[in-house]
Scaffold this motif. Structure first.
Motif, PDB file in Angstrom:
ATOM      1  N   UNK A   1       0.944  -1.452  -0.016  1.00 13.07           N
ATOM      2  CA  UNK A   1      -0.126   0.046  -0.073  1.00 13.07           C
ATOM      3  C   UNK A   1       0.661   1.334  -0.125  1.00 13.07           C
ATOM      4  N   UNK A   2       2.045   1.120  -0.018  1.00  9.19           N
ATOM      5  CA  UNK A   2       2.936   2.389   0.088  1.00  9.19           C
ATOM      6  C   UNK A   2       4.058   2.338  -0.730  1.00  9.19           C
ATOM      7  N   UNK A   3       5.379   2.461  -0.229  1.00  9.35           N
ATOM      8  CA  UNK A   3       6.425   2.571  -0.994  1.00  9.35           C
ATOM      9  C   UNK A   3       6.949   1.136  -1.529  1.00  9.35           C
ATOM     10  N   UNK A   4       7.716   1.237  -2.694  1.00 11.32           N
ATOM     11  CA  UNK A   4       8.179   0.103  -3.235  1.00 11.32           C
ATOM     12  C   UNK A   4       9.591  -0.091  -2.508  1.00 11.32           C
TER      13      UNK A   4
ATOM     14  N   UNK B   1       6.404  -9.430  -8.478  1.00  7.68           N
ATOM     15  CA  UNK B   1       5.278  -8.899  -9.112  1.00  7.68           C
ATOM     16  C   UNK B   1       4.793  -8.016  -8.214  1.00  7.68           C
ATOM     17  N   UNK B   2       4.720  -6.704  -8.301  1.00 10.31           N
ATOM     18  CA  UNK B   2       4.041  -5.625  -7.497  1.00 10.31           C
ATOM     19  C   UNK B   2       2.966  -5.017  -7.704  1.00 10.31           C
ATOM     20  N   UNK B   3       2.075  -4.763  -7.118  1.00  8.92           N
ATOM     21  CA  UNK B   3       0.945  -4.236  -7.474  1.00  8.92           C
ATOM     22  C   UNK B   3       0.998  -2.488  -7.536  1.00  8.92           C
ATOM     23  N   UNK B   4       0.725  -2.182  -8.508  1.00  6.73           N
ATOM     24  CA  UNK B   4       0.606  -0.417  -8.757  1.00  6.73           C
ATOM     25  C   UNK B   4      -0.649  -0.002  -8.115  1.00  6.73           C
TER      26      UNK B   4
END
Length: 117
Positions: free
Chosen positions: A50-53, A77-80
């Motif tokens: 929900x925040x920083x990559x 795989x990271x959520x945008x």
């Protein structure tokens, strides 16, 4: 749910054997199973954040999981933010993993060859 959505999308577009992996406890082997490229096994770590990559910690975690699973390639795989479409999400990987993905051969011999920057 994020992991299942990504697994379903990859199963539909790449290989129907890709699925959400059951939790493995202390020897985590990634979130998805069944993905292969050039016959090389791929570990996928999904991050619904929900925040920083957090690139370094996430890639480090995926690399440990690659070793636990005896896989050849690790990716995250990271959520945008502001989109739930599986095809809109992003993939993070090291250059060694990218080389293996493209050529079918992993440079070096694995974890012990990586510099800790």
């Amino acid at each position: 749910m994020f992991e299942a959505d990504i697994a379903g999308y990859l199963a539909e577009h790449i290989d129907d054997r890709i699925e959400r992996r059951r939790l493995n406890g202390t020897n985590d082997r990634g979130d998805l199973t069944g993905l292969k490229v050039h016959g090389l096994r791929v570990v996928v770590e999904c991050k619904n954040y929900g925040g920083r990559v957090e690139i370094k910690p996430w890639l480090d975690e995926a690399e440990i999981e690659r070793g636990n699973d005896h896989a050849d390639i690790a990716l995250v795989v990271a959520k945008r933010r502001l989109t739930t479409k599986p095809g809109d999400q992003v993939v993070l990987m090291t250059i060694d993993d990218f080389v293996a993905l493209v050529t079918g051969q992993r440079p070096g011999t694995g974890i012990e060859d990586r510099a800790d920057d």
